[in-house]
Every structure is written in C-alpha cells, then in structure tokens.
Design a protein around this motif. Structure first.
Motif, PDB file in Angstrom:
ATOM      1  N   MET A   1       0.842  -1.204   0.000  1.00  0.00           N
ATOM      2  CA  MET A   1       0.000   0.000   0.000  1.00  0.00           C
ATOM      3  C   MET A   1       0.878   1.256   0.000  1.00  0.00           C
ATOM      4  N   GLN A   2       0.599   2.099  -0.977  1.00  0.00           N
ATOM      5  CA  GLN A   2       1.380   3.336  -1.080  1.00  0.00           C
ATOM      6  C   GLN A   2       0.410   4.519  -0.887  1.00  0.00           C
ATOM      7  N   ILE A   3       0.800   5.456  -0.068  1.00  0.00           N
ATOM      8  CA  ILE A   3      -0.040   6.659   0.111  1.00  0.00           C
ATOM      9  C   ILE A   3       0.841   7.886  -0.136  1.00  0.00           C
ATOM     10  N   GLU A   4       0.358   8.781  -0.989  1.00  0.00           N
ATOM     11  CA  GLU A   4       1.182   9.945  -1.335  1.00  0.00           C
ATOM     12  C   GLU A   4       0.350  11.232  -1.286  1.00  0.00           C
ATOM     13  N   ILE A   5       0.950  12.284  -0.730  1.00  0.00           N
ATOM     14  CA  ILE A   5       0.316  13.618  -0.783  1.00  0.00           C
ATOM     15  C   ILE A   5       0.896  14.357  -1.981  1.00  0.00           C
ATOM     16  N   ASP A   6       0.049  14.966  -2.771  1.00  0.00           N
ATOM     17  CA  ASP A   6       0.510  15.724  -3.940  1.00  0.00           C
ATOM     18  C   ASP A   6       1.326  16.938  -3.485  1.00  0.00           C
ATOM     19  N   ALA A   7       2.559  17.005  -3.957  1.00  0.00           N
ATOM     20  CA  ALA A   7       3.458  18.081  -3.535  1.00  0.00           C
ATOM     21  C   ALA A   7       2.972  19.450  -4.006  1.00  0.00           C
ATOM     22  N   SER A 262      -9.670  -1.764  -1.281  1.00  0.00           N
ATOM     23  CA  SER A 262      -8.908  -2.637  -2.185  1.00  0.00           C
ATOM     24  C   SER A 262      -7.817  -1.894  -2.957  1.00  0.00           C
ATOM     25  N   ALA A 263      -7.611  -0.626  -2.654  1.00  0.00           N
ATOM     26  CA  ALA A 263      -6.649   0.173  -3.436  1.00  0.00           C
ATOM     27  C   ALA A 263      -5.208  -0.204  -3.081  1.00  0.00           C
ATOM     28  N   SER A 264      -4.348  -0.243  -4.103  1.00  0.00           N
ATOM     29  CA  SER A 264      -2.937  -0.499  -3.796  1.00  0.00           C
ATOM     30  C   SER A 264      -2.161   0.813  -3.679  1.00  0.00           C
ATOM     31  N   SER A 265      -2.734   1.893  -4.223  1.00  0.00           N
ATOM     32  CA  SER A 265      -2.095   3.192  -4.007  1.00  0.00           C
ATOM     33  C   SER A 265      -3.169   4.266  -3.876  1.00  0.00           C
ATOM     34  N   ILE A 266      -2.939   5.185  -2.947  1.00  0.00           N
ATOM     35  CA  ILE A 266      -3.903   6.267  -2.687  1.00  0.00           C
ATOM     36  C   ILE A 266      -3.177   7.609  -2.814  1.00  0.00           C
ATOM     37  N   GLY A 267      -3.752   8.512  -3.584  1.00  0.00           N
ATOM     38  CA  GLY A 267      -3.190   9.855  -3.709  1.00  0.00           C
ATOM     39  C   GLY A 267      -4.073  10.846  -2.963  1.00  0.00           C
ATOM     40  N   ILE A 268      -3.457  11.718  -2.198  1.00  0.00           N
ATOM     41  CA  ILE A 268      -4.212  12.742  -1.461  1.00  0.00           C
ATOM     42  C   ILE A 268      -3.827  14.100  -2.048  1.00  0.00           C
TER      43      ILE A 268
END
Ligand code: SF4
Length: 294
Positions: A1-7, A262-268
């Motif tokens: 699981m990858q979670i990233e905040i948009d820079a 079920s997400a493998s990556s989430i972008g915030i």
C-alpha cells in the motif's frame, strides 16, 4: 500500500499570505474580525477562530465600529473601504496582488467603456466574493456570466471587454470567449470592439496538468477541499476526469473507507484553499487505519 500527498496541492500564495496576516495579528493578542470566511475551508476557518478570529458577515461589518478587520484574498468592492473609513475600522488588507491588479484593470476598462457605450463582461460565479468585488470596481456597466444561459444578457452590437474570475478554469473561459465572439460575428458580420483579458490565475490553472498526472498515478484519489471552494470544484473535476475513483471530502468523517479498501495506491490532493495539515491528517488517519482496513 502506497499513500502519497501531492506536492503541488495546498494554499496558493494569496491564501497563504491572508492566513499569515491573521496569525500575526492574533499572535500579538489583537482582537481581529474577518469579513467573510477567511478561506473556503471550514476546518481552517475553525482553527483560526479557536485562536480568536471573529468571522462576520456584510451586515455585521456595516454595524461594526472602531475594530480591526481583515479583508481576505478575494478582495472587496470600493464600498467596503468607504464603510470602513466611515466606521473607524482599521483594515488588515490581505487582498491577493493578482486580484488587486485585476480590480484595477476592470475599473480602467469600465471607465473607458462608459465613453463608448461599452459593457464589461465578467465570467464567474455571481455570488462569489471576488466577483462581487470586481463588479463593485466596474461602473454600472458590468454583466456577470456564469454559464451559456447568461450569454443572452450581452448586447453584441456594443463594445465588450471580457474578464474572468481568477479561479475559473482556463478551458471554460476560452470556450465562453469563443461563444461571445461567434455571437458578435453573427450580429455585426465581423469581430469588432471585443477585448479579452486573460485573468485566470495560473496558481489554479497550472495545477490542472499536475493534478491530472497525479490522479492517473493512483488507484484511488482523495480530493480534500471545502464544499464552498470554487477552485476546489474545478480541480476536483480535473482529477475525476483523469481517474473515476476520485472522491471529494471535506473532513475525515467523509473518508470513503469502503471505496479505498482494495486500493494499492492512494493519492491525497486538494485545492488552493486546502491547508497542508488537513491532507497530512488524512494521511496519518489512513496509516493508523491501514491495519484495520487492509
Ligand atoms: S488563486 Fe490566485 S488570485 Fe486567487 S488568491 Fe490564490 S494566488 Fe491569488
């Protein structure tokens, strides 16, 4: 699981400056009022209200005497400054410099238009504070256009100067300008006396491409913004178009947990009125919840 905040998401410099001015004044212990919500984000407004900021509406502003009032980044009509002077109000003016320049251009175009029976057309939301301010800087010759339905208000045989609210989408503005030009052509047989000012703020429109790429990169996108945020709606649409699994949320309670399990990556990501801390809160909440959800 990858979670990233948009820079690239978070406050634009105009909103950032208004928040900084509010914090500086509150830190000094000053009693500070703000005409309208300082930013279209309830969580950020509540945070500053906890510090002591008092949000007031137009009527309360008219009745206020001898206090300090912050004018937010959206800008105000000249009438607001007149009332402030009359009521002994000290203004902390956080009008964004981009909006200030636009107000000056609208005023100048409006004066010129009066000489030649022209009209000022402002493409934007009728009740948005920035648009109300811009209209106030025009003489009585301004028309606000929010959609194609409003185009019939324009007299295509008279000169037209067109401006946009800074947070409108660039494509939407280009499209409405094309329609106006087409109508001018139909009315006069040629394009004449139409002046167009590109007043869409690049702090918003430049984010569109970045957000498009960001939304494509992730399984699920969480778009965090206030429900009243004009550019929030605009930028959410950009993400949703790129990734149908984009969800709008204003606070943690609206997190669509069932849609992200079920997400493998989430972008915030978020709007120009979304504080970084709010996106970080979502990230931290997801990290804590990860064990339960995934
Ligand atoms: S979106 Fe642009 S014009 Fe509006 S406050 Fe931010 S920097 Fe200023």
């Amino acid at each position: 699981m990858q979670i990233e905040i948009d820079a690239h998401s978070g406050f634009c410099f105009g909103v950032d400056y208004a928040i900084q001015l509010a914090e500086e004044n509150l830190r000094q212990g000053d009693e500070l009022y703000c005409l309208g919500s300082i930013v279209h984000n309830d969580e950020e407004r509540k945070r500053l209200e906890k510090w002591g900021l008092k949000t007031i509406n137009q009527q309360q502003f008219i009745e206020l005497k001898n206090k300090k009032v912050l004018l937010r980044a959206h800008g105000e009509a000249p009438e607001t400054y007149r009332i402030a002077a009359q009521n002994g109000l000290e203004l902390v003016d956080a009008t964004c410099p981009i909006v200030l320049r636009l107000q000056a251009k609208v005023q100048e175009a409006s004066v010129a238009a009066l000489q030649k029976d022209g009209q000022i057309v402002i493409f934007g939301k009728k009740n948005h504070a920035e648009v109300i301010g811009l209209k106030g800087h025009a003489a009585k010759n301004a028309i606000v256009i929010s959609s194609d339905n409003d185009l019939k208000q324009i007299d295509y045989t008279r000169p037209i100067s067109i401006f946009s609210q800074t947070t409108q989408g660039l494509q939407a503005y280009i499209s409405i300008v094309e329609k106006i030009k087409k109508n001018v052509l139909a009315a006069n047989g040629k394009i004449k006396f139409v002046s167009v000012t590109d007043s869409v703020c690049r702090q918003v429109s430049n984010r569109e491409e970045e957000l498009h790429k960001f939304a494509l990169k992730h399984d699920v996108v969480l778009f965090v913004a206030g429900k009243e945020s004009s550019n929030g709606k605009q930028l959410f649409t950009v993400c949703k178009r790129a990734n149908s699994r984009t969800f709008f949320m204003s606070d943690i309670s609206e997190l669509p947990l069932e849609n992200i399990a079920s997400a493998s990556s989430i972008g915030i990501c978020g709007a120009t009125s979304t504080p970084k801390w709010q996106m970080t809160d979502v990230l931290n909440f997801l990290i804590k919840k990860t064990i339960d959800i995934f």
